[in-house]
Design a protein around this motif. Structure first.
Motif, mmCIF file in Angstrom:
data_model
loop_
_atom_site.group_PDB
_atom_site.id
_atom_site.type_symbol
_atom_site.label_atom_id
_atom_site.label_comp_id
_atom_site.label_asym_id
_atom_site.label_seq_id
_atom_site.Cartn_x
_atom_site.Cartn_y
_atom_site.Cartn_z
ATOM 1 N N ASN A 1 0.588 -0.871 0.044
ATOM 2 C CA ASN A 1 0.271 -0.142 0.032
ATOM 3 C C ASN A 1 1.040 1.129 0.003
ATOM 4 O O ASN A 1 0.998 1.956 -0.908
ATOM 5 C CB ASN A 1 -0.986 0.005 1.704
ATOM 6 C CG ASN A 1 -1.707 1.495 1.122
ATOM 7 O OD1 ASN A 1 -1.490 2.260 1.879
ATOM 8 N ND2 ASN A 1 -3.108 1.158 0.571
ATOM 9 N N ALA B 1 3.287 5.785 -3.071
ATOM 10 C CA ALA B 1 4.703 6.621 -3.163
ATOM 11 C C ALA B 1 4.241 6.174 -4.216
ATOM 12 O O ALA B 1 4.625 7.727 -4.970
ATOM 13 C CB ALA B 1 5.700 5.878 -2.999
ATOM 14 N N ASP C 1 9.780 9.520 0.022
ATOM 15 C CA ASP C 1 9.449 9.190 -1.522
ATOM 16 C C ASP C 1 9.671 10.674 -1.819
ATOM 17 O O ASP C 1 9.635 12.351 -1.365
ATOM 18 C CB ASP C 1 7.648 9.302 -2.266
ATOM 19 C CG ASP C 1 6.652 9.831 -2.172
ATOM 20 O OD1 ASP C 1 7.362 11.232 -2.038
ATOM 21 O OD2 ASP C 1 5.878 8.749 -1.314
ATOM 22 N N ARG D 1 4.604 14.524 -4.552
ATOM 23 C CA ARG D 1 4.179 15.811 -4.457
ATOM 24 C C ARG D 1 3.878 16.397 -3.058
ATOM 25 O O ARG D 1 3.563 17.907 -3.025
ATOM 26 C CB ARG D 1 2.928 15.868 -5.143
ATOM 27 C CG ARG D 1 1.429 14.780 -4.337
ATOM 28 C CD ARG D 1 -0.094 15.065 -5.033
ATOM 29 N NE ARG D 1 -0.026 14.021 -6.154
ATOM 30 C CZ ARG D 1 -0.966 13.696 -6.862
ATOM 31 N NH1 ARG D 1 -2.128 13.581 -5.093
ATOM 32 N NH2 ARG D 1 -1.439 12.911 -7.983
ATOM 33 N N ILE E 1 2.203 15.786 1.210
ATOM 34 C CA ILE E 1 0.587 16.505 1.059
ATOM 35 C C ILE E 1 0.738 18.077 2.061
ATOM 36 O O ILE E 1 1.586 18.540 3.318
ATOM 37 C CB ILE E 1 -0.577 14.570 1.881
ATOM 38 C CG1 ILE E 1 0.135 14.323 1.421
ATOM 39 C CG2 ILE E 1 -0.872 15.298 2.933
ATOM 40 C CD1 ILE E 1 -0.252 12.529 2.127
ATOM 41 N N VAL F 1 -4.852 11.590 7.131
ATOM 42 C CA VAL F 1 -4.862 10.452 6.719
ATOM 43 C C VAL F 1 -4.590 9.231 6.838
ATOM 44 O O VAL F 1 -5.255 8.381 5.680
ATOM 45 C CB VAL F 1 -3.090 10.471 5.953
ATOM 46 C CG1 VAL F 1 -2.503 11.553 4.870
ATOM 47 C CG2 VAL F 1 -2.455 10.759 7.350
ATOM 48 N N PHE G 1 -6.754 13.695 -0.874
ATOM 49 C CA PHE G 1 -6.365 14.722 -1.178
ATOM 50 C C PHE G 1 -5.621 15.263 -2.661
ATOM 51 O O PHE G 1 -5.217 13.883 -3.613
ATOM 52 C CB PHE G 1 -5.795 15.230 0.269
ATOM 53 C CG PHE G 1 -6.233 14.792 1.058
ATOM 54 C CD1 PHE G 1 -6.913 14.915 2.285
ATOM 55 C CD2 PHE G 1 -5.000 13.431 2.323
ATOM 56 C CE1 PHE G 1 -7.115 14.140 3.415
ATOM 57 C CE2 PHE G 1 -4.833 12.646 2.982
ATOM 58 C CZ PHE G 1 -6.449 13.230 3.591
ATOM 59 N N GLY H 1 -7.737 5.142 -6.180
ATOM 60 C CA GLY H 1 -7.663 4.832 -4.823
ATOM 61 C C GLY H 1 -9.727 4.981 -4.775
ATOM 62 O O GLY H 1 -10.014 5.192 -5.072
ATOM 63 N N GLY I 1 -9.694 5.391 -0.806
ATOM 64 C CA GLY I 1 -9.511 6.374 0.148
ATOM 65 C C GLY I 1 -9.189 5.076 1.917
ATOM 66 O O GLY I 1 -9.549 6.064 2.325
ATOM 67 N N LEU I 2 -8.946 3.678 1.306
ATOM 68 C CA LEU I 2 -9.058 3.196 2.678
ATOM 69 C C LEU I 2 -7.694 2.432 2.454
ATOM 70 O O LEU I 2 -7.504 1.585 4.000
ATOM 71 C CB LEU I 2 -9.875 1.894 2.455
ATOM 72 C CG LEU I 2 -11.843 2.202 2.977
ATOM 73 C CD1 LEU I 2 -12.391 1.242 1.995
ATOM 74 C CD2 LEU I 2 -11.648 2.480 3.368
ATOM 75 N N GLY I 3 -7.187 2.561 1.689
ATOM 76 C CA GLY I 3 -5.580 1.693 2.441
ATOM 77 C C GLY I 3 -4.701 1.651 3.275
ATOM 78 O O GLY I 3 -4.152 1.232 4.028
ATOM 79 N N THR J 1 6.896 12.893 0.666
ATOM 80 C CA THR J 1 6.363 11.701 1.503
ATOM 81 C C THR J 1 7.151 10.712 2.273
ATOM 82 O O THR J 1 7.776 10.048 1.286
ATOM 83 C CB THR J 1 5.321 11.340 1.501
ATOM 84 O OG1 THR J 1 4.491 12.764 0.805
ATOM 85 C CG2 THR J 1 4.204 11.189 2.791
ATOM 86 N N PHE K 1 6.584 7.658 4.818
ATOM 87 C CA PHE K 1 5.881 6.592 6.021
ATOM 88 C C PHE K 1 6.398 6.302 7.038
ATOM 89 O O PHE K 1 7.139 5.272 6.124
ATOM 90 C CB PHE K 1 4.812 5.854 5.498
ATOM 91 C CG PHE K 1 3.838 6.713 4.373
ATOM 92 C CD1 PHE K 1 2.343 6.969 5.690
ATOM 93 C CD2 PHE K 1 3.639 6.732 3.654
ATOM 94 C CE1 PHE K 1 1.722 7.976 5.713
ATOM 95 C CE2 PHE K 1 2.669 8.068 2.828
ATOM 96 C CZ PHE K 1 1.427 7.892 4.113
#
Ligand code: ADP
Length: 618
Positions: free
Chosen positions: A252, A257, A284, A287, A289, A297, A304, A314, A316-318, A343, A345
């Protein structure tokens, strides 16, 4: 002024009584100082009857506090704390929030607890989860059929189609795939929320796992002209996790990314942070957030700065799923992002001790056994004194013996049964058998241990202890199962030395020597017989655990004795050791002995040999 203050005090008290949540003030000993009306009414008592009592005494009728008690946490940390607790005594889910209160000197002296009855909310959440679960399952099957038929149309299997029709069908397939993804994600999220995800933990090398994820993404990165890199703090970074679930989290994060990076690269980093766990990063140069979106998020259905256009849309649940899966492992996940720059994670997975891993495996077997309503039995075999050896050579030998014993035990169980090593001297065996078969299995395991150490001729004797307990007969959970088993550890040697050995020889001097030797070895229960007849007579009184038999005796010789023993169900399984000054005439014995199942000791008896044979057979 004074009059006003008095009114305000009364109004303040009345406010607490008007609150429907239960409110209590609790002191440092967890005793209740004050409660509001809702609290008292719930227990059909007056506030006076409750005040002064222990909080746990009122809530659950016990002097013992909850393991995850928020008061204790608030006292320890000086910070507000909360916990959701199911209280079987009340049949209710309670959300307890505790706020510490300090005196002027900053010393903690009391705390306020606000307790909400969240049973109904829990019930509704469960209904919602079950609903989503059922609907998603029901939708998945027809979708598979629809996709299959549309694909056949598109591939021209069901007749010629035009280029325009093909374009429409390909959009349909994309949407079917998106719908399938949404349904699968909904199923995942409802399972996570309903705490119905079973983690299948195993020892996993995170470096290898992350490399695998990177390789699987390589073609898609190449297509987009992007680079994917990996970096690890060491070659092998082991954690005890559910491999598939961790792959899902990485997939995910790397998928996102890739989706949100137009140029540059994506890097997967894994760092072993020792006791703090293993830290994984997906970084990554995309772009990014916007700052105001960052707190959202991990919430469901949040997307977004969507740019309309082709490509995988997508759900929006990943990220909520990724967060749920990491948290299920006892880890945490966070994000660092700068709009327009990239970004990162970061998720951390805790490391587990061998003890925790064993308990987890046993836990899984138990929950399976609960589902199938089958019993499971736990056996612990411990090589006595082996964990404590300090001298280097002996330590190595001990390790070799331990490995040999545990692999022999592993080979001796059925496929699917669990055999695990704990530390340097314990083997844990878990078998799907009930209490009635315990002694039978214990005998088998004992034999396996004895046989596997036989070839270490330089080792005089291997002493070991064993114990067992059965779920659900002896304990209802993993912790108690181990506790229960450990309570009844018995030393194999102690059990063996109390066994009954019968010796038959017509020479009183041999009998006396054997008696002395057995006593010196520590055996306490020896019976003597001067010939075959006497032996058979004595067998009518007591059945021994082992017979040491001379072959050449008057009246009835050893061959006949063995024949008689094998004919009688009571005596046919007694182990025998033959003593003989002559060559044993095997043709006189049955098949059983021909196969040398009966060990033979030459006369004069080598006492060390005798000790080994006896130790092995008892
Ligand atoms: P999905 O990717 O299916 O939309 P997610 O929960 O995985 O759902 O992500 C939610 C949103 O977070 C995305 O739609 C995107 O707006 C934002 N996001 C996630 N990962 C990144 C990233 N690496 N870079 C920029 N935005 C991201």
């Amino acid at each position: 002024m004074q009059r006003e203050e008095k009114y305000i005090d009364r109004a303040w008290e009345a406010t607490f009584d008007a609150i429907s949540d239960w409110v209590a003030i609790i002191d440092t000993d967890h005793r209740i100082l004050r409660v509001n009306r809702a609290f008292a009414q719930n227990f059909s008592k007056t506030p006076a009857e409750i005040e002064g009592k222990l909080f746990s005494e009122i809530i659950k009728n016990s002097a013992e506090c909850y393991a995850e008690c928020p008061h204790r946490k608030a006292m320890d940390t000086g910070q507000p704390a909360s916990a959701e607790i199911f209280e079987p005594a009340l049949g209710k889910y309670l959300e307890i929030s505790t706020y510490p209160i300090f005196d002027e000197g900053g010393v903690f002296f009391t705390c306020v607890a606000i307790i909400k009855d969240v049973t109904e909310r829990k019930r509704l959440e469960q209904v919602k989860s079950e609903f989503i679960n059922t609907v998603s399952h029901e939708l998945r099957t027809p979708l598979t059929t629809i996709r299959e038929v549309v694909s056949q149309f598109m591939d021209g299997v069901l007749g010629e189609i035009t280029a325009e029709q093909k374009d429409f069908l390909s959009i349909t397939i994309e949407d079917i795939d998106r719908l399938t993804r949404i349904i699968n994600s909904l199923l995942d999220i409802s399972k996570i929320e309903a705490k119905k995800v079973d983690l299948r933990r195993e020892q996993v090398d995170m470096a290898a796992l992350a490399k695998g994820v990177a390789v699987s993404f390589l073609p898609r990165f190449k297509d987009r002209g992007l680079e994917i890199r990996t970096s690890f703090s060491s070659e092998k970074i082991e954690v005890y996790v559910d491999r598939d679930k961790v792959i899902q989290v990485f997939t995910n994060l790397v998928g996102n990314a890739l989706k949100f990076t137009e140029k540059g690269s994506v890097e997967i980093r894994v760092e072993d942070r020792q006791d703090e766990g293993v830290e994984c990063r997906v970084v990554d140069t995309g772009r990014g957030i916007a700052e105001e979106d960052i707190p959202k998020v991990f919430s469901k259905f949040q997307q977004f700065g969507r740019i309309e256009g082709p490509g995988e849309k997508g759900t929006g649940l990943g990220l909520s799923i990724a967060q749920g899966l990491v948290e299920l492992h006892g880890g945490n996940i966070r994000i660092e992002s700068r709009f327009g720059e990239g970004t990162e994670f970061i998720f951390t997975l805790p490391k587990y001790t061998a003890e925790e891993m064993i308990r987890d495996s046993v836990e899984r077997k138990i929950s399976l056994s609960k589902k199938e309503e089958k019993p499971v039995s736990l056996f612990i075999i411990r090589l006595d004194d082996y964990g404590k050896i300090e001298d280097k050579y002996t330590k190595e030998k001990a390790r070799e013996i331990f490995l040999k014993v545990s692999s022999a035990l592993e080979r001796s169980v059925r496929v699917g049964e669990l055999v695990m090593q704990k530390g340097r001297d314990e083997v844990i065996v878990l078998e799907e058998i009930g209490k009635q078969h315990i002694s039978c299995v214990a005998e088998r395991l004992k034999k396996v241990v004895k046989e596997s150490v036989l070839e270490f001729s330089e080792v005089d004797e291997i002493n070991f202890s064993y114990c067992s307990a059965t779920f659900p007969d002896d304990a209802k959970n993993t912790y108690d199962l181990f506790e229960q088993a450990r309570l009844c550890f018995v030393s194999e040697k102690e059990v063996r030395l109390s066994k009954h050995i019968m010796v038959a020889d017509d020479d009183p001097a041999v009998l006396a020597t054997l008696q002395r030797a057995f006593n010196a070895f520590g055996y306490r229960y020896i019976t003597q017989a001067g010939d075959g007849d006497e032996l058979l007579e004595k067998l009518k009184v007591a059945i021994p655990d082992l017979i040491v038999l001379d072959m050449k005796m008057p009246h009835m010789n050893g061959y006949e004795v063995i024949g008689r023993l094998k004919e009688d169900v009571r005596t046919k399984d007694i182990p025998i050791i033959i003593m003989s000054g002559y060559k044993v005439e095997y043709e006189q014995l049955s098949e059983y002995v021909k196969k040398k199942a009966i060990p033979v000791l030459g006369k004069p008896v080598d006492m060390e040999q005798l000790k080994k044979f006896v130790g092995h057979l008892l």
